[in-house]
Motif scaffolding. Structure first.
Motif, PDB file in Angstrom:
ATOM      1  N   PHE A  83       1.009  -1.039   0.009  1.00  0.00           N
ATOM      2  CA  PHE A  83       0.122  -0.004   0.199  1.00  0.00           C
ATOM      3  C   PHE A  83       0.620   1.043  -0.292  1.00  0.00           C
ATOM      4  O   PHE A  83       2.372   1.679   0.007  1.00  0.00           O
ATOM      5  N   TRP A  91       4.040  -2.795  16.690  1.00  0.00           N
ATOM      6  CA  TRP A  91       4.303  -3.357  18.128  1.00  0.00           C
ATOM      7  C   TRP A  91       4.947  -4.285  17.924  1.00  0.00           C
ATOM      8  O   TRP A  91       5.701  -5.523  18.355  1.00  0.00           O
ATOM      9  N   ASN A 152       5.535 -13.801   1.644  1.00  0.00           N
ATOM     10  CA  ASN A 152       5.114 -14.876   1.686  1.00  0.00           C
ATOM     11  C   ASN A 152       4.839 -15.392   0.310  1.00  0.00           C
ATOM     12  O   ASN A 152       3.946 -16.368   0.168  1.00  0.00           O
TER      13      ASN A 152
ATOM     14  N   LYS B 147      -8.422   0.763   9.431  1.00  0.00           N
ATOM     15  CA  LYS B 147      -8.651  -0.495   8.338  1.00  0.00           C
ATOM     16  C   LYS B 147      -7.317  -0.582   7.929  1.00  0.00           C
ATOM     17  O   LYS B 147      -7.262  -1.751   7.413  1.00  0.00           O
ATOM     18  N   ILE B 148      -6.814   0.057   7.611  1.00  0.00           N
ATOM     19  CA  ILE B 148      -5.391  -0.493   6.313  1.00  0.00           C
ATOM     20  C   ILE B 148      -4.502  -1.549   7.731  1.00  0.00           C
ATOM     21  O   ILE B 148      -4.596  -2.566   6.711  1.00  0.00           O
ATOM     22  N   LEU B 149      -4.486  -1.575   8.174  1.00  0.00           N
ATOM     23  CA  LEU B 149      -3.706  -2.282   9.228  1.00  0.00           C
ATOM     24  C   LEU B 149      -4.304  -3.960   8.744  1.00  0.00           C
ATOM     25  O   LEU B 149      -3.817  -5.403   8.084  1.00  0.00           O
ATOM     26  N   GLU B 151      -6.812  -4.317   6.655  1.00  0.00           N
ATOM     27  CA  GLU B 151      -6.256  -4.878   5.312  1.00  0.00           C
ATOM     28  C   GLU B 151      -5.565  -5.461   5.128  1.00  0.00           C
ATOM     29  O   GLU B 151      -4.885  -6.561   3.859  1.00  0.00           O
ATOM     30  N   SER B 152      -4.626  -5.127   5.132  1.00  0.00           N
ATOM     31  CA  SER B 152      -2.517  -5.777   4.506  1.00  0.00           C
ATOM     32  C   SER B 152      -2.784  -6.547   4.979  1.00  0.00           C
ATOM     33  O   SER B 152      -1.443  -7.679   4.273  1.00  0.00           O
ATOM     34  N   ILE B 153      -3.228  -7.361   6.514  1.00  0.00           N
ATOM     35  CA  ILE B 153      -2.874  -8.761   6.760  1.00  0.00           C
ATOM     36  C   ILE B 153      -3.603  -9.710   5.758  1.00  0.00           C
ATOM     37  O   ILE B 153      -3.724 -11.071   5.248  1.00  0.00           O
ATOM     38  N   GLU B 154      -5.170  -9.021   5.472  1.00  0.00           N
ATOM     39  CA  GLU B 154      -5.925  -9.642   4.367  1.00  0.00           C
ATOM     40  C   GLU B 154      -5.209 -10.125   3.383  1.00  0.00           C
ATOM     41  O   GLU B 154      -5.365 -11.451   2.751  1.00  0.00           O
ATOM     42  N   THR B 155      -4.710  -8.775   2.607  1.00  0.00           N
ATOM     43  CA  THR B 155      -3.793  -9.411   1.395  1.00  0.00           C
ATOM     44  C   THR B 155      -2.690 -10.215   1.738  1.00  0.00           C
ATOM     45  O   THR B 155      -2.475 -10.765   1.240  1.00  0.00           O
ATOM     46  N   LEU B 156      -2.273 -10.959   2.831  1.00  0.00           N
ATOM     47  CA  LEU B 156      -1.470 -11.714   3.568  1.00  0.00           C
ATOM     48  C   LEU B 156      -2.145 -12.965   3.598  1.00  0.00           C
ATOM     49  O   LEU B 156      -0.887 -13.886   4.024  1.00  0.00           O
ATOM     50  N   GLY B 157      -2.964 -13.290   3.645  1.00  0.00           N
ATOM     51  CA  GLY B 157      -3.987 -14.145   3.627  1.00  0.00           C
ATOM     52  C   GLY B 157      -4.209 -14.654   5.879  1.00  0.00           C
ATOM     53  O   GLY B 157      -4.751 -15.373   5.672  1.00  0.00           O
ATOM     54  N   ALA B 158      -4.828 -13.468   5.371  1.00  0.00           N
ATOM     55  CA  ALA B 158      -5.048 -13.699   7.262  1.00  0.00           C
ATOM     56  C   ALA B 158      -5.977 -14.017   6.842  1.00  0.00           C
ATOM     57  O   ALA B 158      -7.967 -13.406   6.513  1.00  0.00           O
ATOM     58  N   LYS B 166      -3.523 -11.150  15.342  1.00  0.00           N
ATOM     59  CA  LYS B 166      -2.329 -10.384  15.445  1.00  0.00           C
ATOM     60  C   LYS B 166      -2.368  -9.546  14.865  1.00  0.00           C
ATOM     61  O   LYS B 166      -1.674  -8.342  15.604  1.00  0.00           O
ATOM     62  N   ILE B 167      -3.695  -9.053  14.913  1.00  0.00           N
ATOM     63  CA  ILE B 167      -3.623  -7.547  14.393  1.00  0.00           C
ATOM     64  C   ILE B 167      -4.825  -6.916  15.810  1.00  0.00           C
ATOM     65  O   ILE B 167      -4.642  -5.532  15.875  1.00  0.00           O
ATOM     66  N   ALA B 171      -3.088  -4.190  18.681  1.00  0.00           N
ATOM     67  CA  ALA B 171      -3.599  -3.178  19.101  1.00  0.00           C
ATOM     68  C   ALA B 171      -4.233  -2.217  19.477  1.00  0.00           C
ATOM     69  O   ALA B 171      -3.821  -1.428  20.014  1.00  0.00           O
TER      70      ALA B 171
END
Lengths: 261, 253
Positions: A83, A91, A152, B147-149, B151-158, B166-167, B171
């Motif tokens: 992004f 963290w 990944n 929200k972007i955090l 979204e960013s791990i959703e595109t890593l397969g979360a 993990k978020i 957080a």
């Protein structure tokens, strides 16, 4: 070469209480295996929306997006995204940020750290494994974000103006590094930018989008050997050609915004 | 110089107290400083046949910890689910907004009716006191996760589970800890009040009421000082944890 990604008649409307905005209007294109494809367009033309739909973060209003022939449903690890905003987890250390995708996949700690260290080396941040994002500059954070996506091992890397917030010098350095990684790893990259220069420097093909609603205006193959020389005649020719095509669109956006005020 | 600035007011206070005590010469209104200090210096001595200061303090602490832990066990998960799933939020929100403004002590009659006189009622009052700040801060923490955090791990397969563990949880932990700190402060206030209820026979709150009925204001004041000090330690301790473990929160732009 064959298509890894196909975008077919994709339309995206945003519907709010007051009005309906057509962001992306009937877009068709494909991305080939191992290709570096860029999308340029004036701001607000829907290029980010398009990328977010491919990532699965938005759903097309109509049309379909096929990844290796299968329609995509929601986000997935095979379509990694970088992004423009900083998206590292504050963290977590650099190492744990890069490793998070592998952690989600359930790869054991030792192995995922091993892989992550390899990618940290690749992005030139050896020695920063235990640093936290707030200790890094913007450019370094974006490198980590790229490393995290690459570690990944996605089939396609989607990049949404990843260097947009960086200064010119850092930007050039990261462009070269990205090309190096792309070359070595043989990745497929779909890159969104508003910089024509960046698009020509990086890509095999450049898609030009119109002002809102976003449609594809033209697709320009960049037939230049890499590394490309920004001051070469050919490079400047390409730039002139694309800038000319974009100029009308930028003007349209400008007028659109003026009228709406 | 700085330390002087910090202690000058307490010292003046002590002096004023001593002067007033001497002038009034009535230990039932203002006990002399030295008799209070004397009690504080000998915490192992049994006071008024109800156990010593240390025992009573430990009993109060134990009650606070129990009520506080129950509040955390219910408040944190509920807050996370309420903050993350809008359906759960809609289900519980009105109910909680309605109960939240009710002071913990207003629950006393119901607590006595439900649980009778004794430990359970006290724990209930402490629980009520600690629960709402923990819940509300947890919800606020979850809601403030960018929200972007996610979204960013959703595109890593979360998947949902990864997003929560993990978020969302890490957080929002600084905010959860703030809730725990506020909750602990209120729980500590509630224990003293709860121990003043009829039927109570131990704890600092009880000691205060019992000493009062015997006109022993020196013990009342000594107990108050202990309450103040423990409240302070509790607050500072949790604040220390906040700074120690959540440095990233204040340092991240």
């Amino acid at each position: 070469m064959s298509a890894i990604l196909e975008i077919k008649n994709v339309v995206k409307k945003f519907i709010s209480e007051k009005k309906e905005v057509l962001a992306v209007d009937n877009v068709n294109f494909y991305v080939e295996h191992n290709e570096f494809l860029s999308i340029v367009g004036p701001s607000g033309c829907g290029k980010s929306t398009l990328l977010r739909m491919i990532a699965g973060l938005e759903t097309p209003t109509s049309g379909e997006i096929l990844m290796e022939g299968k329609e995509i449903k929601g986000p997935g690890a095979e379509r990694g995204m970088v992004f423009q905003q900083y998206t590292l987890l504050p963290w977590r250390t650099v190492l744990d940020n890069v490793a998070i995708g592998l952690e989600i996949k359930g790869i054991p700690k030792k192995e995922r750290y091993e892989i992550s260290r390899k990618f940290i080396k690749m992005i030139g941040l050896e020695g920063f494994e235990d640093s936290y994002p707030y200790e890094l500059s913007g450019g370094m954070q974006q490198r980590v974000a790229i490393g995290r996506t690459l570690a990944n091992d996605p089939k396609i890397v989607l990049m949404d103006e990843p260097f947009g917030a960086l200064d010119a010098q850092t930007r050039t350095i990261l462009q070269n590094e990205l090309l190096k990684i792309w070359n070595k790893d043989k990745k497929t990259v779909l890159f969104v930018t508003h910089s024509v220069d960046e698009a020509i420097y990086l890509s095999d093909r450049v898609i030009i989008m119109t002002a809102r609603p976003g449609r594809i205006k033209d697709v320009i193959p960049i037939d230049l050997d890499r590394p490309r020389e920004r001051n070469s005649m050919e490079f400047i020719e390409y730039k002139k050609k694309i800038v000319d095509k974009l100029k009308d669109e930028v003007l349209k956006t400008y007028n659109m915004n003026n009228y709406s005020i | 110089m700085n330390i002087l600035k910090k202690i000058i007011m307490p010292l003046l206070g002590l002096l004023l107290w001593e002067l007033l005590a001497k002038w009034l010469n009535n230990p039932v209104i203002i006990p002399p400083v030295e008799s209070v200090i004397n009690i504080l210096m000998n915490p192992q001595t049994s006071v008024l046949g109800t156990g010593n200061l240390i025992e009573n303090t430990l009993i109060s602490i134990k009650r606070v910890i129990s009520g506080f832990i129950i509040a955390g066990i219910i408040g944190i998960p509920l807050g996370i689910f309420m903050g993350y799933f809008s359906t759960i939020m809609d289900l519980f929100d009105t109910f909680i907004e309605l109960l939240r403004p009710i002071p913990p002590l207003a629950w006393v009659p119901l607590a006595l009716a439900w649980f009778g006189i004794g430990e359970t009622s006290m724990l209930f009052i402490i629980f009520i006191g600690a629960f709402f700040p923990i819940l509300l801060n947890t919800i606020a923490g979850v809601k403030s996760v960018p929200k972007i955090l996610i979204e960013s791990i959703e595109t890593l397969g979360a998947k949902e589970k990864d997003i929560l563990l993990k978020i969302i949880l890490p957080a929002s932990s600084p905010s959860i800890l703030t809730g725990l700190r506020i909750g602990a402060g209120i729980a500590w206030m509630c224990v003293v009040a709860a121990e003043m209820l009829p039927g109570s026979s131990s704890g600092l709150g009880y000691l205060i009421m019992y000493s009062y009925s015997l006109g022993r204001m020196d013990i009342v004041v000594a107990s108050m000082i202990i309450i103040g000090m423990i409240g302070l330690i509790l607050d500072r301790g949790l604040k220390y944890l906040e700074n120690r473990y959540f440095k990233w929160k204040s340092l991240t732009k």
